[in-house]
Design a protein around this motif. Structure first.
Motif, PDB file in Angstrom:
ATOM      1  N   SER A  68     -41.276  37.633 -38.913  1.00  0.00           N
ATOM      2  CA  SER A  68     -40.567  38.093 -37.716  1.00  0.00           C
ATOM      3  C   SER A  68     -39.126  38.434 -38.084  1.00  0.00           C
ATOM      4  CB  SER A  68     -40.556  36.990 -36.651  1.00  0.00           C
ATOM      5  OG  SER A  68     -39.805  35.890 -37.137  1.00  0.00           O
ATOM      6  N   GLY A  69     -38.419  39.009 -37.118  1.00  0.00           N
ATOM      7  CA  GLY A  69     -37.026  39.386 -37.359  1.00  0.00           C
ATOM      8  C   GLY A  69     -36.118  38.189 -37.523  1.00  0.00           C
ATOM      9  N   THR A  70     -36.335  37.183 -36.706  1.00  0.00           N
ATOM     10  CA  THR A  70     -35.456  36.011 -36.803  1.00  0.00           C
ATOM     11  C   THR A  70     -35.648  35.313 -38.145  1.00  0.00           C
ATOM     12  OG1 THR A  70     -34.568  34.197 -35.469  1.00  0.00           O
ATOM     13  CG2 THR A  70     -36.975  34.278 -35.685  1.00  0.00           C
ATOM     14  N   GLU A  71     -36.890  35.266 -38.611  1.00  0.00           N
ATOM     15  CA  GLU A  71     -37.178  34.615 -39.905  1.00  0.00           C
ATOM     16  C   GLU A  71     -36.557  35.428 -41.050  1.00  0.00           C
ATOM     17  OE1 GLU A  71     -41.375  33.999 -40.487  1.00  0.00           O
ATOM     18  OE2 GLU A  71     -41.041  32.985 -42.397  1.00  0.00           O
ATOM     19  N   TYR A  99     -27.269  43.759 -43.554  1.00  0.00           N
ATOM     20  CA  TYR A  99     -27.576  44.629 -42.415  1.00  0.00           C
ATOM     21  C   TYR A  99     -28.821  44.068 -41.730  1.00  0.00           C
ATOM     22  CZ  TYR A  99     -24.624  48.800 -43.410  1.00  0.00           C
ATOM     23  OH  TYR A  99     -23.589  49.684 -43.588  1.00  0.00           O
ATOM     24  N   ASP A 100     -28.692  43.769 -40.450  1.00  0.00           N
ATOM     25  CA  ASP A 100     -29.868  43.435 -39.649  1.00  0.00           C
ATOM     26  C   ASP A 100     -30.452  44.765 -39.174  1.00  0.00           C
ATOM     27  OD1 ASP A 100     -31.667  42.941 -37.624  1.00  0.00           O
ATOM     28  OD2 ASP A 100     -30.543  41.273 -36.770  1.00  0.00           O
ATOM     29  N   GLU A 101     -31.490  45.211 -39.882  1.00  0.00           N
ATOM     30  CA  GLU A 101     -32.131  46.495 -39.546  1.00  0.00           C
ATOM     31  C   GLU A 101     -33.477  46.265 -38.855  1.00  0.00           C
ATOM     32  OE1 GLU A 101     -31.597  50.135 -41.143  1.00  0.00           O
ATOM     33  OE2 GLU A 101     -30.636  49.497 -43.021  1.00  0.00           O
ATOM     34  N   VAL A 102     -33.559  45.165 -38.133  1.00  0.00           N
ATOM     35  CA  VAL A 102     -34.795  44.877 -37.400  1.00  0.00           C
ATOM     36  C   VAL A 102     -35.098  46.028 -36.428  1.00  0.00           C
ATOM     37  CG1 VAL A 102     -35.776  43.305 -35.659  1.00  0.00           C
ATOM     38  CG2 VAL A 102     -34.702  42.387 -37.719  1.00  0.00           C
ATOM     39  N   GLN A 103     -34.064  46.613 -35.846  1.00  0.00           N
ATOM     40  CA  GLN A 103     -34.295  47.752 -34.942  1.00  0.00           C
ATOM     41  C   GLN A 103     -34.019  49.098 -35.617  1.00  0.00           C
ATOM     42  OE1 GLN A 103     -33.638  47.845 -30.880  1.00  0.00           O
ATOM     43  NE2 GLN A 103     -33.788  45.657 -30.570  1.00  0.00           N
ATOM     44  N   THR A 104     -32.970  49.159 -36.450  1.00  0.00           N
ATOM     45  CA  THR A 104     -32.610  50.467 -37.016  1.00  0.00           C
ATOM     46  C   THR A 104     -33.513  50.860 -38.181  1.00  0.00           C
ATOM     47  OG1 THR A 104     -30.992  49.426 -38.489  1.00  0.00           O
ATOM     48  CG2 THR A 104     -30.166  50.247 -36.370  1.00  0.00           C
ATOM     49  N   ALA A 120     -38.121  44.056 -39.413  1.00  0.00           N
ATOM     50  CA  ALA A 120     -39.270  43.540 -38.632  1.00  0.00           C
ATOM     51  C   ALA A 120     -39.717  44.662 -37.693  1.00  0.00           C
ATOM     52  CB  ALA A 120     -38.919  42.260 -37.888  1.00  0.00           C
ATOM     53  N   LYS A 121     -39.957  44.330 -36.416  1.00  0.00           N
ATOM     54  CA  LYS A 121     -40.328  45.322 -35.394  1.00  0.00           C
ATOM     55  C   LYS A 121     -41.385  46.315 -35.885  1.00  0.00           C
ATOM     56  CE  LYS A 121     -37.209  44.241 -32.072  1.00  0.00           C
ATOM     57  NZ  LYS A 121     -37.623  43.514 -30.869  1.00  0.00           N
ATOM     58  N   GLY A 122     -40.968  47.560 -36.227  1.00  0.00           N
ATOM     59  CA  GLY A 122     -41.939  48.610 -36.518  1.00  0.00           C
ATOM     60  C   GLY A 122     -42.521  48.596 -37.925  1.00  0.00           C
TER      61      GLY A 122
END
Ligand SMILES: Cc1ncc(COP(=O)(O)O)c(C=O)c1O
Length: 383
Positions: free
Chosen positions: A103-106, A215-220, A244-246
């Motif tokens: 996951s993104g948080t992990e 860089y938190d690229e969970v969305q970008t 994460a995400k996509g």
């Protein structure tokens, strides 16, 4: 509107539910139980990168499920090797190694741990408005105060500075800071951006002061802004990227992408997760990379983004369009909630944000020009 989708008595109430219950999805469209269709400009929470149920992703999952459903990281798996190589090959140097999580948080937890390990330092500098997940260390880095409050006591050593304010970073970045953790486009905060020079200066300051840049690229990440990653844009490559995400088109997966230098001291048994890098997630991730390239989805995102920006900017009631690619914020001259509700009634799903006047679009990367035009027409009518 379909029958109500209230939270059942067997579920802990987590998110505020939209009043629909979905049963099916294809491309950028989802259907409720009554057969009503919705154009999904929210992408299932920025997750449905290749669209809902892309046949190549479904095929990869079915094939892998029939061969080997799961084995952990104590064995080699060709699906894992292929996914790691596919992702690393598209990352800018010196990002070269992938650590799969769930996951993104992990991903953010492990990115911070790796940065502390590499520097021998303890503290993390993050930004007002940022969001990085809901486990202890990640939520302690949240720049939206309500999340930090909800998770008291916070992990010590977290410091927050205003997003976009270089002088504040300069003042805070001392010899205790292991890493600067940043969402390069702050999504939940209302799609807030900063100029290229800001990221170039962050890179320079981190280098000068011996801190790592995350860089938190969970969305970008994974194509959403029209390139595989924001890492590398404007000549700035961070030391670590969380994803994460996509990344696996909806199969749960996260990853930390790290530079050679961050990877060098890592020994077996120091980092791990049972499920991370499992064969199903990896098969879906590899297929996602393939579909993004074979179907020219990065080009589709760039062209679609321009069409959305031009069309939305022309509508009365729209103050500003922010963001890049298919991560767009629509700043309105009025509260966004009634607009979202009216769009939903017409069969269009859009997201809200932490700002009541900002709606968010996070559609699948396969969204077509015809679908965009249908949304623009509905948006014009609603406004
Ligand atoms: C930028 C960012 N980072 C991290 C997270 C946390 O990801 P997850 O919910 O998969 O833990 C999110 C989730 O919305 C996010 O938007």
């Amino acid at each position: 509107m379909s029958r109500s989708a209230a939270i059942s008595s067997a579920e802990l109430p987590t998110y505020t539910r939209w009043p629909i219950e979905l049963v099916r999805g294809r491309g950028s469209t989802v259907w409720d139980a009554s057969g009503k269709s919705y154009l999904d400009l929210y992408g299932g929470h920025a997750v449905a990168a290749t669209g809902h149920c892309h046949p190549e992703i479904v095929r990869a999952l079915r094939e892998q499920a029939g061969e080997l459903l799961f084995y952990s990281n104590v064995v080699a798996l060709s699906a894992r090797t292929r996914a790691a190589e596919a992702i690393a090959a598209r990352a800018p140097a010196p990002l070269s190694k992938v650590f799969f999580v769930n996951s993104g948080t992990e991903a953010n937890e492990n990115a911070m741990r790796l940065a502390r390990r590499a520097t021998g330092r303890t503290d993390i500098l993050s930004f007002h408005g940022g969001f990085h997940g809901r486990t202890a260390d990640a939520i302690s880095a949240a720049g939206l105060a309500k999340y930090r409050e909800l998770s008291k006591p916070n992990v010590p050593g977290h410091r927050l500075v205003p997003f976009g304010d270089l002088a504040a970073v300069e003042a805070a970045l001392d010899e205790r800071v292991a890493a600067v953790l940043i969402e390069p486009i702050q999504s939940l905060a209302g799609v807030v951006t900063a100029p290229a020079s800001y990221f170039q200066s962050l890179r320079r300051l981190c280098d000068e002061r011996g801190a790592k840049l995350i860089y938190d690229e969970v969305q970008t990440g994974f194509g959403r802004t029209g390139t595989f990653f924001l890492a590398g844009r404007h000549g700035v490559v961070p030391d670590l990227v969380s994803l994460a995400k996509g990344i696996a088109s909806g199969f749960p997966m996260g990853a930390v992408l790290v530079s050679d230098e961050i990877a060098a001291p890592v020994q077996p048994e120091e980092y791990g997760t049972t499920f991370g890098g499992g064969p199903l997630a990896c098969a879906a991730a590899e297929a996602t990379v393939r579909v993004i390239e074979e179907e020219h989805l990065l080009e589709n995102v760039r062209a679609g983004s321009q069409r959305l920006k031009t069309g939305l900017s022309a509508l009365a009631g729209v103050r500003e369009i922010r963001g890049e690619g298919f991560l767009l914020g629509i700043a309105l001259d009025r509260p966004g909630k009634p607009v979202r509700e009216a769009l939903l009634a017409r069969g269009f799903l859009v997201g809200g944000s932490d700002r009541p006047d900002v709606l968010r679009l996070l559609p699948p990367l396969v969204l077509t020009a015809e679908e965009i035009d249908r949304f623009l027409e509905a948006m014009g009518q609603v406004l």
